[in-house]
Enzyme design. Structure first.
Site, PDB file in Angstrom:
ATOM      1  N   LYS A  71       3.070 -21.615   7.873  1.00  0.00           N
ATOM      2  CA  LYS A  71       4.153 -22.492   8.336  1.00  0.00           C
ATOM      3  C   LYS A  71       5.492 -21.753   8.340  1.00  0.00           C
ATOM      4  O   LYS A  71       6.245 -21.828   9.310  1.00  0.00           O
ATOM      5  CB  LYS A  71       4.220 -23.748   7.461  1.00  0.00           C
ATOM      6  CG  LYS A  71       2.966 -24.627   7.571  1.00  0.00           C
ATOM      7  CD  LYS A  71       3.108 -25.917   6.797  1.00  0.00           C
ATOM      8  CE  LYS A  71       3.087 -25.714   5.298  1.00  0.00           C
ATOM      9  NZ  LYS A  71       1.772 -25.227   4.801  1.00  0.00           N
ATOM     10  N   THR A  72       5.801 -21.031   7.267  1.00  0.00           N
ATOM     11  CA  THR A  72       7.045 -20.268   7.207  1.00  0.00           C
ATOM     12  C   THR A  72       7.045 -19.159   8.254  1.00  0.00           C
ATOM     13  O   THR A  72       8.065 -18.897   8.905  1.00  0.00           O
ATOM     14  CB  THR A  72       7.240 -19.672   5.802  1.00  0.00           C
ATOM     15  OG1 THR A  72       7.200 -20.722   4.832  1.00  0.00           O
ATOM     16  CG2 THR A  72       8.565 -18.948   5.701  1.00  0.00           C
ATOM     17  N   ASP A 116      11.379 -26.069   3.913  1.00  0.00           N
ATOM     18  CA  ASP A 116      10.039 -26.072   3.341  1.00  0.00           C
ATOM     19  C   ASP A 116       9.909 -27.236   2.362  1.00  0.00           C
ATOM     20  O   ASP A 116      10.907 -27.686   1.783  1.00  0.00           O
ATOM     21  CB  ASP A 116       9.786 -24.740   2.626  1.00  0.00           C
ATOM     22  CG  ASP A 116       8.312 -24.482   2.384  1.00  0.00           C
ATOM     23  OD1 ASP A 116       7.475 -25.220   2.937  1.00  0.00           O
ATOM     24  OD2 ASP A 116       7.987 -23.536   1.641  1.00  0.00           O
ATOM     25  N   THR A 165       2.982 -30.080   3.034  1.00  0.00           N
ATOM     26  CA  THR A 165       1.553 -30.108   2.734  1.00  0.00           C
ATOM     27  C   THR A 165       1.077 -31.534   2.484  1.00  0.00           C
ATOM     28  O   THR A 165      -0.124 -31.772   2.365  1.00  0.00           O
ATOM     29  CB  THR A 165       1.258 -29.268   1.475  1.00  0.00           C
ATOM     30  OG1 THR A 165       2.026 -29.783   0.375  1.00  0.00           O
ATOM     31  CG2 THR A 165       1.627 -27.809   1.691  1.00  0.00           C
ATOM     32  N   ARG A 224      -3.006 -16.160   3.561  1.00  0.00           N
ATOM     33  CA  ARG A 224      -2.323 -15.651   2.360  1.00  0.00           C
ATOM     34  C   ARG A 224      -3.330 -15.131   1.343  1.00  0.00           C
ATOM     35  O   ARG A 224      -3.138 -14.079   0.730  1.00  0.00           O
ATOM     36  CB  ARG A 224      -1.459 -16.748   1.736  1.00  0.00           C
ATOM     37  CG  ARG A 224      -0.744 -16.321   0.465  1.00  0.00           C
ATOM     38  CD  ARG A 224       0.144 -17.421  -0.055  1.00  0.00           C
ATOM     39  NE  ARG A 224       1.302 -17.588   0.814  1.00  0.00           N
ATOM     40  CZ  ARG A 224       1.989 -18.722   0.905  1.00  0.00           C
ATOM     41  NH1 ARG A 224       1.619 -19.783   0.205  1.00  0.00           N
ATOM     42  NH2 ARG A 224       3.047 -18.802   1.684  1.00  0.00           N
TER      43      ARG A 224
END
Length: 346
Positions: A71-72, A116, A165, A224
């Site tokens: 997302k970032t 975020d 999330t 990640r």
């Protein structure tokens, strides 16, 4: 004495502060370099190109998905593609209205502003964001008591990108102010394999295609985690295998990390064994599982459950969590009748 901090787990999709520097170097900078999420990329590509042709700020975007899916990275890519400044913050960091007002009053024309964990914004701060997203203004209260008055301050038109999330925790008014709502899903093994190969090239680590596939398979569908496992495999290869990562080296390194072929670790297994063995497959309440595994309920619900459900090992029901037939077979637990081992009142 303060309680000792738990060590970070290799399969946690949350980024630790010390690994953020590695993430930045491995993140793609353009949409064409971003692997996976094909439909989402197409929607973003069209929206970005339309905004560029009109010379306007792009519509606000809400990115929804589990941690570690990019997302970032996508927010940063939007700014790169639009060739505009990028600024970021997070919901928990904004504690007062003035925190957000100060940031918004300094946004530049068509800038991308990334928030975020937007679901963790406080209610009064969320109110300030409403007018900024819809009318591109912030309301400032001047003075106190009976003489106080509200002054409306216009701000530059900008693009807000929110990431969450937990979409269920977003208020309807906030969600309704985003023009583009995009859902990120877990990645398939071939997509993660491409990510691992690309990261290995950037890290200058020789790796075989089969080894990259093995790392991808154990990465829980999360880039990640794939990058984190790759770094650990690279360390193992440099010490024990002259730096080259083949399939055998990758398997030995991943087995040493106790990450199984589905990417499950000790906590995943504790969760499943609590349901399958202690409670004969369930249903079991979330708080009961949390107490048995020494984990926070939110962590189980956000981090572990989505992947276990995706694998077909776990079901959520109104009465609690239940194990599936596939879970009984995989974990080698014999199915017992409900109520087995429990004391009966009558």
């Amino acid at each position: 004495m303060p309680e000792p901090k738990k060590p970070s787990r290799i399969i946690s999709p949350s980024a630790s502060p010390e690994e953020l520097q590695y993430e930045v170097s491995l993140r793609p900078q353009r949409l064409d370099d971003f692997t996976g999420q094909a439909k989402l990329k197409e929607l973003l590509s069209v929206t970005i190109e339309a905004a560029r042709r009109r010379g306007e700020a792009m519509d606000h975007v809400l990115l929804i998905g589990p941690p570690g899916l990019g997302k970032t990275t996508l927010a940063n890519i939007v700014a790169q593609e639009l060739e505009v400044p990028f600024d970021l913050t997070s919901g928990p960091m904004l504690q007062k209205k003035l925190d957000l007002t100060g940031i918004l009053s300094n946004v530049r024309d068509r800038q991308v502003f990334f928030i975020d964990e937007i679901h963790r914004l406080m209610a009064d701060i969320e109110e300030v964001l409403y007018s900024a997203l819809e009318d591109f203004r912030v309301d400032i209260v001047i003075g106190q008591g009976p003489g106080a008055r509200t002054h409306s301050l216009p701000i530059q038109k900008f693009t807000a990108i929110g990431a969450t999330t937990r979409q269920g925790l977003l208020s309807a008014p906030l969600r309704g102010r985003f023009g583009l709502i995009l859902y990120l899903k877990h990645y398939e093994v071939p997509e993660l394999q491409k990510i691992v190969l690309r990261a290995a090239k950037l890290l200058q680590t020789p790796i075989d295609t089969e080894a990259a596939e093995e790392v991808a398979r154990r990465s829980r569908g999360t880039p990640r985690i794939a990058n984190r496992l790759l770094r650990r495999v690279r360390d193992y290869a440099e010490v024990r295998a002259q730096g080259h990562v083949d399939l055998a080296v990758a398997r030995r390194a991943l087995d040493l990390l106790e990450v199984d072929r589905f990417g499950l670790d000790e906590i995943d297994k504790k969760i499943m064994m609590t349901i399958l063995d202690k409670y004969a497959g369930g249903p079991v309440g979330l708080n009961t599982i949390a107490a048995s595994t020494d984990e926070e309920p939110d962590t189980i619900e956000e981090v572990y459950e989505p992947y276990l459900i995706q694998l077909g090992f776990l079901d959520r029901t109104p009465r609690g969590r239940t194990g599936t037939e596939r879970a009984f077979e995989y974990f080698g637990v014999e199915r017992r009748p409900m109520g087995w081992g429990q004391n009966k009142l009558f």
